[in-house]
Design a protein around this motif. Structure first.
Motif, PDB file in Angstrom:
ATOM      1  N   LEU A  28      58.758  56.675  29.431  1.00 29.89           N
ATOM      2  CA  LEU A  28      59.958  57.443  29.132  1.00 29.89           C
ATOM      3  C   LEU A  28      60.984  56.628  28.359  1.00 29.89           C
ATOM      4  CD1 LEU A  28      60.508  59.443  32.448  1.00 29.89           C
ATOM      5  CD2 LEU A  28      59.337  60.161  30.357  1.00 29.89           C
ATOM      6  N   GLY A  30      64.866  57.508  27.069  1.00 25.71           N
ATOM      7  CA  GLY A  30      65.892  58.535  27.119  1.00 25.71           C
ATOM      8  C   GLY A  30      65.437  59.771  27.872  1.00 25.71           C
ATOM      9  N   GLY A  31      64.590  59.569  28.878  1.00 23.59           N
ATOM     10  CA  GLY A  31      64.099  60.673  29.684  1.00 23.59           C
ATOM     11  C   GLY A  31      63.010  61.499  29.034  1.00 23.59           C
ATOM     12  N   ARG A  32      62.468  61.010  27.931  1.00 22.05           N
ATOM     13  CA  ARG A  32      61.459  61.752  27.173  1.00 22.05           C
ATOM     14  C   ARG A  32      60.316  60.816  26.824  1.00 22.05           C
ATOM     15  NH1 ARG A  32      63.058  63.996  21.203  1.00 22.05           N
ATOM     16  NH2 ARG A  32      61.293  65.388  20.819  1.00 22.05           N
ATOM     17  N   HIS A  37      59.087  61.598  21.052  1.00 25.24           N
ATOM     18  CA  HIS A  37      59.983  61.182  19.962  1.00 25.24           C
ATOM     19  C   HIS A  37      59.220  61.121  18.645  1.00 25.24           C
ATOM     20  CE1 HIS A  37      63.465  59.959  22.491  1.00 25.24           C
ATOM     21  NE2 HIS A  37      62.536  59.649  23.386  1.00 25.24           N
ATOM     22  N   GLU A 195      65.905  51.668  24.575  1.00 25.54           N
ATOM     23  CA  GLU A 195      66.926  52.465  25.262  1.00 25.54           C
ATOM     24  C   GLU A 195      68.308  52.159  24.693  1.00 25.54           C
ATOM     25  OE1 GLU A 195      66.775  54.907  27.287  1.00 25.54           O
ATOM     26  OE2 GLU A 195      64.908  54.797  28.429  1.00 25.54           O
TER      27      GLU A 195
END
Length: 202
Positions: A28, A30-32, A37, A195
């Motif tokens: 992950l 940024g939570g994705r 991305h 991050e």
């Protein structure tokens, strides 16, 4: 005649050894997931090149293409799998992008395909700055389907370096500006840096 639509293949076959063997494309940021991305930035992703259980990528709604050769021979095998799949769709080439490189330029696919067409060569490779100077980033490239026999022959002979095989086929380099435009995540420290880059909007 209008140009063929771009077919993007995301290369996600790495083993993640430097990250403790975790499934790096699904780490992950940024939570994705990292691969999310990449799919979004590529803009033309049509398939994922990856080994293992394809169900782990089901949420992305893309076909998953395993290597056609055993032993995880590396990204060159992923490129070949993508080319074989694209050829079956009647395509003339693919654009590849690495699943662990979340900040690459959004115009990458378009520029690579245009450069290959203009130079009339079967491969266009991205170049960009790194901490060690400007260098090639061969997992970001446009590949003509006519390169399939050359890739198959190289892999059968144990040659796995993507750049070397591309060079032998004839290529053009495409320079991308910026500070580490092809920054990739190889370690947990890289992920932490990513991050910070994401938070800073880099």
């Amino acid at each position: 005649m209008s140009p063929s639509p771009l077919i993007g293949i995301v290369l996600a076959g790495g083993l993640g050894r430097r990250m403790g063997g975790i499934d790096k494309p699904l780490a992950l940021l940024g939570g994705r997931p990292l691969i999310g991305h990449v799919i979004e930035r590529l803009g033309c992703a049509r398939a994922i090149s990856a080994n293992g259980d394809p169900a782990r990528f089901a949420s992305f709604g893309l076909p998953v293409l395993p290597d056609t050769l055993p032993g995880h021979p590396g990204p060159l095998a992923g490129v070949l799998a993508g080319l074989d799949w694209a050829a079956a769709q009647g395509a003339d080439g693919i654009v590849t992008a690495a699943a662990d490189t979340p900040f690459f330029p959004r115009d990458c696919a378009v520029r690579l395909a245009a450069a290959a067409a203009e130079a009339r060569v079967p491969v266009a490779l991205a170049t960009g700055a790194t901490p060690d100077g400007v260098r090639r980033h061969p997992t970001f490239a446009w590949w003509a389907v006519t390169m399939r026999p050359r890739l198959r022959e190289a892999l059968a002979a144990g040659r796995r370096r993507v750049g070397e095989v591309a060079e032998a086929g004839g290529l053009v380099e495409v320079a991308f500006p910026g500070d580490e435009p092809f920054f990739n995540v190889n370690t947990l420290a890289d992920l932490a840096l990513a991050e910070r880059r994401l938070a800073a909007g880099l």
